[in-house]
Design a protein around this motif. Sequence first.
Motif, PDB file in Angstrom:
ATOM      1  N   ARG D  54      -0.640  66.105  -1.636  1.00 54.57           N
ATOM      2  CA  ARG D  54      -1.625  67.148  -1.362  1.00 54.57           C
ATOM      3  C   ARG D  54      -2.715  67.180  -2.425  1.00 54.57           C
ATOM      4  NH1 ARG D  54       1.877  71.949   1.464  1.00 54.57           N
ATOM      5  NH2 ARG D  54       2.763  70.552   3.025  1.00 54.57           N
ATOM      6  N   ALA D  55      -2.362  66.778  -3.636  1.00 56.79           N
ATOM      7  CA  ALA D  55      -3.386  66.730  -4.682  1.00 56.79           C
ATOM      8  C   ALA D  55      -4.459  65.718  -4.295  1.00 56.79           C
ATOM      9  CB  ALA D  55      -2.760  66.364  -6.016  1.00 56.79           C
ATOM     10  N   ILE D  56      -4.050  64.646  -3.688  1.00 53.68           N
ATOM     11  CA  ILE D  56      -5.027  63.648  -3.271  1.00 53.68           C
ATOM     12  C   ILE D  56      -5.938  64.224  -2.185  1.00 53.68           C
ATOM     13  CG2 ILE D  56      -5.292  61.388  -2.167  1.00 53.68           C
ATOM     14  CD1 ILE D  56      -2.540  60.702  -3.479  1.00 53.68           C
ATOM     15  N   MET D  57      -5.324  64.960  -1.268  1.00 53.33           N
ATOM     16  CA  MET D  57      -6.114  65.580  -0.206  1.00 53.33           C
ATOM     17  C   MET D  57      -6.898  66.792  -0.716  1.00 53.33           C
ATOM     18  SD  MET D  57      -5.491  64.090   2.740  1.00 53.33           S
ATOM     19  CE  MET D  57      -5.917  65.226   4.033  1.00 53.33           C
ATOM     20  N   ARG D  58      -6.654  67.199  -1.920  1.00 53.62           N
ATOM     21  CA  ARG D  58      -7.200  68.443  -2.490  1.00 53.62           C
ATOM     22  C   ARG D  58      -6.865  69.643  -1.608  1.00 53.62           C
ATOM     23  NH1 ARG D  58     -12.729  68.047  -4.711  1.00 53.62           N
ATOM     24  NH2 ARG D  58     -12.570  70.298  -4.422  1.00 53.62           N
ATOM     25  N   LEU D  59      -5.610  69.682  -1.202  1.00 57.08           N
ATOM     26  CA  LEU D  59      -5.183  70.788  -0.348  1.00 57.08           C
ATOM     27  C   LEU D  59      -4.253  71.752  -1.065  1.00 57.08           C
ATOM     28  CD1 LEU D  59      -4.583  69.200   3.162  1.00 57.08           C
ATOM     29  CD2 LEU D  59      -6.241  70.933   2.512  1.00 57.08           C
ATOM     30  N   LEU D  60      -4.155  71.600  -2.382  1.00 60.98           N
ATOM     31  CA  LEU D  60      -3.292  72.527  -3.112  1.00 60.98           C
ATOM     32  C   LEU D  60      -4.012  73.863  -3.242  1.00 60.98           C
ATOM     33  CD1 LEU D  60      -1.908  70.077  -5.765  1.00 60.98           C
ATOM     34  CD2 LEU D  60      -0.640  71.210  -3.958  1.00 60.98           C
ATOM     35  N   PRO D  61      -3.248  74.938  -3.385  1.00 60.60           N
ATOM     36  CA  PRO D  61      -3.915  76.235  -3.552  1.00 60.60           C
ATOM     37  C   PRO D  61      -4.791  76.253  -4.796  1.00 60.60           C
ATOM     38  CG  PRO D  61      -1.539  76.432  -3.888  1.00 60.60           C
ATOM     39  CD  PRO D  61      -1.795  75.076  -3.346  1.00 60.60           C
ATOM     40  N   GLN D  62      -5.752  77.165  -4.777  1.00 59.15           N
ATOM     41  CA  GLN D  62      -6.729  77.158  -5.867  1.00 59.15           C
ATOM     42  C   GLN D  62      -6.110  77.389  -7.237  1.00 59.15           C
ATOM     43  OE1 GLN D  62      -9.534  79.929  -4.356  1.00 59.15           O
ATOM     44  NE2 GLN D  62     -10.955  78.320  -3.695  1.00 59.15           N
ATOM     45  N   ARG D  63      -4.969  78.099  -7.236  1.00 61.02           N
ATOM     46  CA  ARG D  63      -4.362  78.388  -8.522  1.00 61.02           C
ATOM     47  C   ARG D  63      -3.813  77.129  -9.181  1.00 61.02           C
ATOM     48  NH1 ARG D  63       0.100  80.776  -8.147  1.00 61.02           N
ATOM     49  NH2 ARG D  63       0.317  80.191  -5.979  1.00 61.02           N
ATOM     50  N   ALA D  64      -3.552  76.109  -8.351  1.00 62.15           N
ATOM     51  CA  ALA D  64      -2.957  74.894  -8.913  1.00 62.15           C
ATOM     52  C   ALA D  64      -4.010  74.144  -9.737  1.00 62.15           C
ATOM     53  CB  ALA D  64      -2.447  74.009  -7.788  1.00 62.15           C
ATOM     54  N   GLY D  65      -3.652  73.819 -10.952  1.00 58.68           N
ATOM     55  CA  GLY D  65      -4.577  73.072 -11.789  1.00 58.68           C
ATOM     56  C   GLY D  65      -4.355  71.576 -11.606  1.00 58.68           C
ATOM     57  N   VAL D  66      -5.346  70.897 -11.029  1.00 56.89           N
ATOM     58  CA  VAL D  66      -5.220  69.450 -10.805  1.00 56.89           C
ATOM     59  C   VAL D  66      -6.150  68.735 -11.768  1.00 56.89           C
ATOM     60  CG1 VAL D  66      -5.443  67.590  -9.125  1.00 56.89           C
ATOM     61  CG2 VAL D  66      -4.779  69.893  -8.374  1.00 56.89           C
ATOM     62  N   THR D  67      -5.614  67.877 -12.587  1.00 59.82           N
ATOM     63  CA  THR D  67      -6.468  67.081 -13.466  1.00 59.82           C
ATOM     64  C   THR D  67      -6.045  65.622 -13.351  1.00 59.82           C
ATOM     65  OG1 THR D  67      -4.950  67.419 -15.299  1.00 59.82           O
ATOM     66  CG2 THR D  67      -6.840  68.904 -15.190  1.00 59.82           C
TER      67      THR D  67
END
Lengths: 245, 300, 342, 281, 504
Positions: D54-67
Amino acid sequence: MIKVENLDVVYGSKDKSNHVVRGVSFAVSRGEALGIVGESGCGKSTVLRSLAGLEGGWTGSISFDGKRVGKVRTRDELKLAQMVFQDPYGSLHPRHRIGTALAEPIRSMGAGDGWARVAEALQQVGLPVHFASRFPHELSGGQRQRVAIARALILSPPILLLDEPTSALDVSIQAEVLNLLADQREERNLTFILVSHDLSVISHMCDRVLVMQNGVFVDELTKADLQAGVTHASYSHELFDASFL
Amino acid sequence: MSNIVQDDAIIQPPAIGTRIWNSTSRILRKLADEPLGMVGFIILAILVVVAIFAPWIAPYDPAAQTLGDALQPPSLAHLAGTDEFGRDIFSRLVYGTRITIQTVLSVSVIVGPIGLVIGVVAGFFGGRTDAILMRATDIVLSFPSLILALAFAAALGAGLGTAIVAISLTAWPPIARLARAEALVVRNADYVAAARLYGASPMRILFLYIAPMCIPSVIVRLTLNMAGIILTAASLGFLGLGAQPPLPEWGAMISSGRKFMLDYWWVAVMPGVAILLTSLAFNIAGDTLRDLLDPRHARS
Amino acid sequence: MKELSLAELGRRLLHLIVSLFILLCVTFVIGRVMPTDPVGAIVGELADPKAYEAMRVRLGLDLPLYQQFFVYVWGLLHGDMGTAILTGNAVTKDLSQAFPATLELATLAVLISTLIGVPLGLAAGLFRDSAIDKFARVFALVGHSIPVFWFGIVGLVIFYAGLNLVGGPGRVDVFYEGLIEPTTGLMLVDSLLEGETDIFWNALSHIILPACILAYMAMAYITRMTRAFTLEQLNQDYVIAARAKGVGPVRTVISHVLPNIAVQLITVLAISYGNLLEGAVVTEIVFSWPGIGQYMTNALMIGDMNAILAATIIVGFIFMLLNFIADIAYALLDPRTREAAR
Amino acid sequence: MPDLDETPVLSVRGLNVRFGRNSIPAVSNVSFDVGRERIGIVGESGSGKSTTGRAIMRLLPQRAGVTAERMDFLGSPLLEKTERQMGRLRGKDIALIMQDPRYSLNPVLTIGKQVAEAAKLHLGVGGKAAVAHARDMLARVRINDPDRVLSLYPHQISGGMGQRVMIAMMLLARPKLVIADEPTSALDVSVRKDVLTLLDELVRENNSGLILISHDIRMVAAFCERILVMYSGRVVETLSKLEDAAHPYTRGLIAAMPDPKHPVRRLKVLDRKSIEVEINP
Amino acid sequence: ETPANQLVIATSLAQVLSLDPHQATEAKANEIMANLYDRLVSTDGSGKISPQLAEKWEIDDKGITFHLRKAEFASGNPVTSADVVYSITRLLKLDQAAAANLKRVGYNGGNVEKLVTAPDEKTVRIDLSGEVTSELLLYRLAMVIASVVDSKELKSHVVNDDWGNAWLRTNSAGSGPFTLNKWTPNEIVILDASKNYVAGPPKMRRVIVRHVPESQVERLMLERGDIDIASALTATDLATFTGKQGYEIQRVPTGGFYVLSMNASKEPLSNPKVREAIAYGIDYKGMEKAIMGPYGRARTVPVPENFEFAIPSPDWKLDVAKAKALLAEAGYKDGFTVNLKTIAQTPRIDLATAIQASLGQIGVKVNIMQGNGADIIAAHRARDFDLLIPQTGAYMPNVLGAMEQFSSNPDNSLKANNAGNFVWRSGWDIPELTAITAKAALEPDAKKRGALYVQMQEMFVAQKPAVLPLFERYEPIVLTSRVQGYVGHPSQTTRLEGVTKTDK
Ligand SMILES: Nc1ncnc2c1ncn2[C@@H]1O[C@H](COP(=O)(O)OP(=O)(O)OP(=O)(O)O)[C@@H](O)[C@H]1O
Ligand SMILES: Nc1ncnc2c1ncn2[C@@H]1O[C@H](COP(=O)(O)OP(=O)(O)OP(=O)(O)O)[C@@H](O)[C@H]1O
Ligand SMILES: [Mg+2]
Ligand SMILES: [Mg+2]
């Protein structure tokens, strides 16, 4: 140990009846482990729930240890067979501590407050005693399933009915639970009926497998058959194929 | 994980006090993340404190009339002004918290258990029991509730007690429905099936297994209801069928104060604000509790 | 969720009828044991006991309770709900005047609250914890917390007396009273039917304030429920799937979430509508609105049992009917239960 | 139009995902490339497989910090795209197939509507044409009676069929990268194989990359060219054959699975202590 | 703005239950019916009898002979003596509350045909019953209860021997200046000008009486010009119109009272000392100022101060020490607890609250129980109360008219169940006072009667009344200055035929 004849289960009323189990008969001898496989909705759980006494609408005959049991069970009949459910998250009361959960069967049977047996029961399934004061949500799925098994065993039933006891668990934890079940079976000379849709689990645990489709048994396989990949019906062949791809 | 810990400690169920403390502190910690909810709870806490210490807080006797001082605007002597009998409105508001809390608590104490038991019994036993109980619930629910309360007040004579009974009479069905819905889900849970298997009696299942699962949402619902109770009580007070004079019931205060709205705004506005704040606090508290306790509304 | 078949439909209809009958019994008993004195109300304060007794007999109040009940039910079956003490009219006639007034008010209120509440709830759910969510929450909570009578009076002071934006109490200005023949009983409709646009605008200016106040009360509930439903749906896998398909957030809510919560919303709207129909009592009093709430309150004040009974039955019936319709709509709108109905 | 370019479709370096402010990372320092191939991600529950997808799809909730040091799709960094640009990418160039068709199809819209929506969004066609595309696509996933199925609701079709619809809907725009998150674990054993073969076939036909997420290491091994093994948010090993497994976690996973052809009395159980030691020496 | 040819009145119509003049007795209903029907005679503002349907009459010692003038009912039928006889007969045979006023002086359904006759088409003869003087009879005939109805019209609406009551409650059949167009209880009454009125149709094409229970709302409507006349405003709202440009306040006396009824059939209120203590435990002046305002004037004798032969109020005022002493004398040193029932209406509920507070000071604990009209009246009729606050009105502007209901209780036994009698309801046994009252009613000589009047009042005070008048009742109304020719009538029978309106 278990003898089932002509078990029929129909859900729903006249106009929309759903004949789920259609006249199945089988027997399990003491200490044997019988497996039942089949696709989702074919009636596996229903058979098991009828055996346990959770289902009221069956016809036919069920006897444990040579004695026929009815739809409504007495306490003594209930002590003969206990069940472990598929979902470890749903089978423990979320507001009961593990200790309470384990003591409840004894209290319900009116045999004291049960606390004395909790420690022993926890140790038997390989859990630390201090878990007794935890709540289910503080345990992992595998640990919960252990508690569920301990709870089923605390009344020392000779028969254990297992409805997909590991299908909600990870492979690694599944192995722990399967080992635990095998150990207990050996220790207590339990009679098992294990339901699963995973042929590999069944064949690991069971001496004999019944293949179910649309409420009837279409095939019966022995351990040797499984090892050799022998099947007697096209459906069980298909199932077998798919399981080990 | 499979290594057996040799632990010979005697296992005892933990003391009830610790349990309550644990869960309260857990909720409090979660609350810290909800500033609005915190405000709600603080207002309620203040309300309770004011109710307890009313005689020390109120500067005047709430019933003491000084007809010569009637309808004075808010001032240092009378923080919220005086009413048409020259009574100090602030003192009346302070004493009014007692009535409000008494009403809200009494109704909740009546309605909560009744609704819970009816709902749980209906949900658990199902079949005919369910049909009968739910029919009764539906019927009470379809009664125009304020009208029923009015009829009741008319029948028993107006008064705070009657108002409480009347409101309770129509306030239980939503609770019962909620409890039933919850019980319907819970009764199909595997742990209930397991309990049946180890011989737990229906009563045991009902009260030890099912009811505890329904309590949190019932409590949440009750908290949310409290705002409604305050408003209904105020409406009854407004129609003259609630608390009787000289009790400083807020709704009755508005009711008599509305006669002076245009010229002496504070007489009706002050109790109006008190009601607004209190029911707002109950609403916020209930809302927050729901977010905290009810998994369906919890943040994923 | 139950499936809807013809048999199920019949069963529910039967339930509806049984419920109504019990409602009737309960109301009847409450009404008859209530110590208000309808006879006194009719004959007046100074009448002597003989006149009092004669009136009691004329009203049939001397019969035993069960006989009174049979007499009542018998009449009811013939479409006769008795005569109202207060007005001397057949209750059915009174209700046919009072009910449309409430209906008009409640309908307008429910329309307003739906048109504002649903979009607000959707937005609040979609942009959880954002400014709009916080606004919607506080806005809705305040609506749930204001005593309606207080709000009504303040509204009148501001918008009627102060700003002169809306009409005062009543359905039209007093001197327009009695000029419109009640065809449907809905003033807005009737005035248009007769081509009296002046009266239409006047009626609109009168209804708008009470309708908005009621709408605000109802909106609180509608917004909160819409938000809760939306949040629940947004956690569902199909929403993630839709997003993964490339559907934007707003479109997801409108074309995927909304159809899913529509069925639940209908129930909420039905409940709100029911509550508005029965719950406008206080508003009607503040705004001198000649609706069913006021009719009932007045009847209650003098113990006018025929009027109370009939009004309660009508309101209860409407409430149950609304629930019934909502249930059916639920079943018809949700494809998972629909085909069984065919 | 098959793309014959050989640059990796997706290139991930040092991906980290955190939920909440100060919680432990759900995914930490994950790096891998996907070319026009099939790679599998396995690991136990909670190891971060779905989160990676889901991180690749950028479908995680906004609270999730993706770096991430790098998360490039066809050379352009995904993390820098706006939500609008991502919307255009999702479903068209990157597709996600989820676990359970019962929950991932909208229950109140017909199959036709849902599949056609994808056509409308990505093929720029409207109304009738979109439906026609949907019908063709359903036929491609070997649904016998596409016209009938178009007007059915999700609950009216079986799980296997539902998953095929899901595949049809997601692959309609011939995405370059397909992420399949446990596409078969909700399905009956008997239809699993069909669905997997179908997916495989379509991916090959489009010459796209496939990320197959599953906890069934044997199944992944049978389908994928490379396997990433994840354990508590980290990739512990990358394999191309099961036999090469060196890491004790991977070996433990394999040994824990009962195999009817080689019956044992007791199954091997993961020894988590030694794994922890291995990972953080 | 209201149209120039329509008069819009806002008031509280809550008590209007019937518009049949032979049934209804409520003040608001009277006000409406006074404009629908004519009587034989009427009273003018000063209390003098003046002609209405009877252009002249002759009094002899056996009775009165009335000569009718030429007039038509709204239906077009001429007004004949048969209509008058029918009307009085109907009043007494219908035997509703309205009949009480004639029955009290000896007319009833049994003797009416004998006593009321029509010698010819235009003459009506009413014989005295022997229990009343002809002067007092005239006052009773001036009441709305003696309205003359259109017997031809009415007879066509009779069902089940109801004398057309069911129909007439909501319709009109009179010869007054207006006809009833529409009455919706608790909402509105619309009157239309009658084409056939004897003095020609009135200027106002329509009169609309609108039910506006909220005083503040009414005030807003008045300020906005949506109504012409406002009654039932609260004291504070009225005060805002004093001296205000464009408005006029009329304070119409009613001759009635706000009363504190004490239940003398029960301990401790049966003790005159206790009742006196209560009379000393009420802050009349404070309440007059803070609550009553233009609505009332403190007065503890049931006769308005300005009436001929009225005596001054006794020395009852708030005097805590004296009240306590009286209570101690009566054996209630520590006070006692009573309930106080009242209609939840201003100003009575406010009176109750103030009485509660001041009686609290003398040690009498009062629990207020407010209720709706029907409840409270029922409790009153059933003697089911300790204290209760009713209000009264006077039917004629003299001592007897105001006081009779306070001083007459022929049979106080519970068995008599004389619930229509105001004194009986309080269980106050006053045989001497009853006797004097009856005597005064029959005394033809004005001087002697006056002496009896004074004696009645003094005896009333001496007996420490269980029906304690508190305030003389006024009906203040506000009119916009567009309204001309409106003169409030003391017995609330204001005729609107002469009212005109200016354009803005
Ligand atoms: N309480 C019930 N009422 C009506 N139908 C039921 C009920 N429980 C089960 N069924 C139906 O009976 C059939 C068999 O159910 P059962 O649970 O025995 O299947 P199963 O073989 O255990 O499937 P799974 O592998 O999904 O657990 C299904 O079609 C199911 O829909
Ligand atoms: N929305 C979320 N908020 C907080 N934590 C989350 C969230 N989603 C996932 N996590 C956490 O992230 C970790 C990785 O979760 P993920 O769903 O990626 O595991 P998975 O490998 O897909 O497991 P499974 O096989 O059970 O699907 C877990 O510890 C999980 O609890
Ligand atoms: Mg099953
Ligand atoms: Mg996952």
